[in-house]
Write an enzyme that holds these catalytic residues in place. Structure first.
Site, PDB file in Angstrom:
ATOM      1  N   LEU A   1       0.810  -1.207   0.000  1.00 37.81           N
ATOM      2  CA  LEU A   1       0.000   0.000   0.000  1.00 37.81           C
ATOM      3  C   LEU A   1       0.851   1.267   0.000  1.00 37.81           C
ATOM      4  CD1 LEU A   1      -2.847   1.254   0.181  1.00 37.81           C
ATOM      5  CD2 LEU A   1      -2.614   1.144   2.682  1.00 37.81           C
ATOM      6  N   ASP A   2       0.675   2.085  -1.045  1.00 34.67           N
ATOM      7  CA  ASP A   2       1.354   3.381  -1.178  1.00 34.67           C
ATOM      8  C   ASP A   2       2.874   3.273  -1.130  1.00 34.67           C
ATOM      9  OD1 ASP A   2      -1.106   4.693  -1.363  1.00 34.67           O
ATOM     10  OD2 ASP A   2      -1.262   4.919   0.807  1.00 34.67           O
ATOM     11  N   GLU A   3       3.407   2.127  -1.552  1.00 40.04           N
ATOM     12  CA  GLU A   3       4.858   1.912  -1.513  1.00 40.04           C
ATOM     13  C   GLU A   3       5.454   1.750  -2.913  1.00 40.04           C
ATOM     14  OE1 GLU A   3       6.824   1.959   1.064  1.00 40.04           O
ATOM     15  OE2 GLU A   3       5.455   1.858   2.769  1.00 40.04           O
TER      16      GLU A   3
END
Length: 295
Positions: free
Chosen positions: A239-241
């Site tokens: 997530l969001d990486e």
């Protein structure tokens, strides 16, 4: 609705792009230049970057013009393979006459969608905007007024597998090249992401890696930040990486409440996402590990 002129498409019919990443060693640029010259191609733009001239990685983006390019496409790719093998290249040609097809996913926040539609209408977003998918009805009127197909597919944790099956089928039917998450507030499953590697662009309403996940403005307010920002990145299973494409910030102070932070943030989100999408459409991005090289 025509969003880019036939005159522009005509000007692009013999334009090609070549993107390469490989181990750095002498002779790479010379080999590429010689190869393109043999096809009668003229290099009109070249950008390159080396992480370390001694044993590092080498990246290059070349824009070239070649007479009768469409007729030469297959031969060009086949004959480049020995050079790619020689230098252990990851590479791809793209061609100006092939306009990428995009799909936009959106929820209730419409500011990023509106920005993309405006860029598209004005001819600054060179893409075939094939469809918009949303888990809310809020943007139906806007989208359909532009004769863009709109699909309302309610989504939640409970029906995620069924929803993604429908979405993937639509993406296949429309032969989509790029998926844009314009504030689509649903987490995609690994199975969905796997089908479209480095072809899903998200906008996160925070200057990553700060405030990953939900409600970043509320957390930024509680932390008393003096800068807020937005980040556009490729979607991965973390997530969001994913690899960051573009970011921007704006200064704030103690007087800004949460709603004011959100208002400022929306302006940043719009421009950051639009730039990232444009760079992808123009083949300016090479993904290397969990980073991007943007030429």
């Amino acid at each position: 609705m025509e969003t880019y002129s036939q005159t522009f498409l005509e000007s692009q019919k013999n334009m090609g792009r070549l993107l390469i990443s490989c181990p750095d060693k002498p002779g790479i640029v010379a080999a590429i230049s010689k190869f393109l010259y043999q096809f009668g191609a003229n290099i009109v733009e070249s950008n390159q970057y080396s992480t370390n001239p001694e044993g590092g990685s080498f990246f290059v983006r070349i824009v070239f013009e070649c007479p009768d390019l469409k007729m030469k496409e297959t031969e060009l790719e086949e004959q480049f393979q020995p050079i790619a093998d020689q230098f252990s290249m990851q590479w791809r040609f793209t061609f100006g006459y092939e306009v990428k097809k995009t799909a936009i996913f959106v929820s209730k926040e419409l500011h990023c969608l509106r920005e993309l539609l405006w860029e598209w209408q004005s001819g600054d977003l060179l893409t075939d905007l094939a469809l918009v998918i949303s888990n809310h009805e809020d943007c139906r009127e806007i989208v359909e007024s532009l004769n863009i197909p709109f699909y309302y597919i309610p989504a939640s944790k409970e029906n995620r597998v069924e929803v993604e099956k429908k979405q993937l089928q639509l993406l296949k039917e429309y032969n989509i090249d790029l998926i844009i998450l314009a504030r689509y507030m649903q987490i995609l499953t690994p199975e969905f992401v796997e089908v479209h590697p480095n072809r899903i662009i998200n906008i996160h309403h925070s200057f990553l890696p700060a405030f990953v996940g939900a409600r970043p403005y509320e957390r930024a307010y509680k932390r008393g930040v003096k800068l807020i920002g937005a980040t556009s990145h490729y979607v991965t299973n973390d997530l969001d990486e994913g690899p960051i494409i573009e970011q921007d910030i704006m200064r704030v102070d103690h007087r800004a409440n949460i709603e004011e932070l959100k208002k400022i943030g929306r302006s940043i989100e719009r421009s950051v996402l639009a730039r990232a999408v444009n760079w992808h459409l123009e083949d300016r991005i090479i993904v290397h590990e969990n980073k991007t090289i943007v030429f």
